[in-house]
Design an enzyme around this catalytic site. Structure first.
Site: not given
Length: 389
Positions: A131-134
């Site tokens: 994901t964007d944050c992971y």
């Protein structure tokens, strides 16, 4: 007669009188309930037996770049990762994943938990949901108990108040959670250590409750909730002890404090892995009724003899047998003498109670007031109504 606060004052002064369950039973037989209630402050109970409904919560700490773990193996054992990004739950009874043609390893989550408690390095392999944050997709490393943030046992079902005696009336050997059962009543196996077991000394759970501080795996733990399959409405004898599986408890404790003497992975051939776990519970002797409950002897406790050769949830029994008979090493079933052995270690169960007694006498372990009682009206709901989807 006394309160937990008063007992704790004596513990802090190292003047509390503490007996193990065996010592208390012998003392009651010698001088009676009333005098023991006046003399003794705490009794310690203990067990060391397989408790497969156990597991560890592990927080790995974030990687750089971060990963949101969605599949994970800890030394080859699948760990549940449907929590936060790097939170895992490692079940004691989950076994090592094997590839096609690979030799099956008799190893599971219980062994990995034991290795981590021992301070050994354990291999981690993880796959992430990008994901964007992971943004990280995979991760592989080794961990020890000192390189992870949290490592604690959170066990959904421990400390069965009573259990069964397993036998096999069929024609072939059976591999069970009690170990091997030989055909034609070739042997019998029981699990509970009987009169020294924690919940048989507090049959209606009037003393033990949510928040009770306990000995768990060589460290300090707590009763977190009722256990799964908690069934306090089991039929009971006149002394209020159940005639079969009854109350259970969910337990929690910091595994970084624990000792592999009291936490050991084990494997039952053709069944699976489990965890041998030492648990000790102190019972404050608040009044004479508590002393009378703790004075119960093996000859006054019974368990059902269950035939595992019948593949049903409710299996036929060969009646009830006392723990005194079980501990003699021989029982009689339909006129046949059958050798019997405990799955619990009676020696180590006694040692748990002794070590907890020493902690209390040294002033390093005080008692807690429960914050809530364990429900004693809980029914057992089986899945008897199958539906086609």
């Amino acid at each position: 007669m006394r309160t937990i606060a008063e007992i704790n004052e004596k513990i802090n002064r190292q003047t509390a009188v503490v007996l193990t369950a065996e010592e208390l039973k012998a003392r009651v037989a010698e001088v009676g309930v009333k005098q023991v209630a006046e003399e003794v402050d705490v009794v310690t109970t203990g067990t060391f037996e397989p408790m497969e409904s156990s597991g560890a919560i592990i927080n790995l700490g974030h990687t750089d770049p971060p990963i949101k773990i969605r599949r994970c193996w800890v030394d080859g054992v699948p760990a549940y990762s449907g929590f936060g990004a790097v939170d895992l739950y490692l079940g004691a009874s989950c076994v090592v994943d094997t590839m096609d043609g690979e030799e099956v390893r008799e190893r599971g989550g219980g062994h990995v938990i034991e290795d981590l408690i021992a301070g050994k390095p354990v291999h981690i392999r993880a796959q992430g949901q990008v994901t964007d944050c992971y943004p990280r997709a995979s991760f592989e490393t080794s961990i020890t108990r000192d390189t992870i943030n949290q490592f604690y046992l959170f066990n959904p079902r421990n400390l069965y108040q009573n259990f069964i005696v397993g036998v096999n009336g069929g024609d072939r050997p059976l591999h069970t959670y009690l170990g091997p059962l030989q055909p034609r009543l070739g042997n019998a196996v029981y699990s509970n250590p009987g009169a020294i077991s924690p919940l048989l000394n507090d049959p209606k759970l009037q003393i033990i409750g949510i928040g009770t501080r306990i000995f768990l795996g060589g460290g300090i733990g707590y009763v977190a909730w009722e256990g799964t399959q908690h069934f306090p409405l089991q039929k009971r004898l006149a002394n209020q002890t159940p005639i079969g599986p009854s109350a259970t408890l969910a337990l929690i404790g910091d595994a970084k404090q624990m000792d592999t003497r009291w936490v050991r992975g084990c494997y039952f051939k053709s069944y699976g892995s489990s965890l041998m776990l030492g648990v000790g519970v102190p019972i404050p002797l608040l009044n004479e009724q508590v002393v009378e409950n703790c004075a119960v002897q093996d000859q006054n406790l019974v368990a059902p003899i269950v035939d595992f050769s019948i593949p049903r949830r409710v299996r036929p029994t060969f009646g009830l047998v006392s723990y005194a008979q079980l501990k003699s090493g021989r029982i009689t079933i339909e006129g046949k003498t059958v050798r019997v052995a405990p799955l619990a270690s009676l020696f180590l169960s006694r040692q748990v109670a002794i070590e907890l007694k020493q902690w209390i006498e040294a002033g390093s372990f005080t008692l807690t007031e429960p914050v809530a009682s364990i429900p004693m009206e809980r029914s057992f709901l089986p899945q008897d109504h199958w539906r086609e989807l």
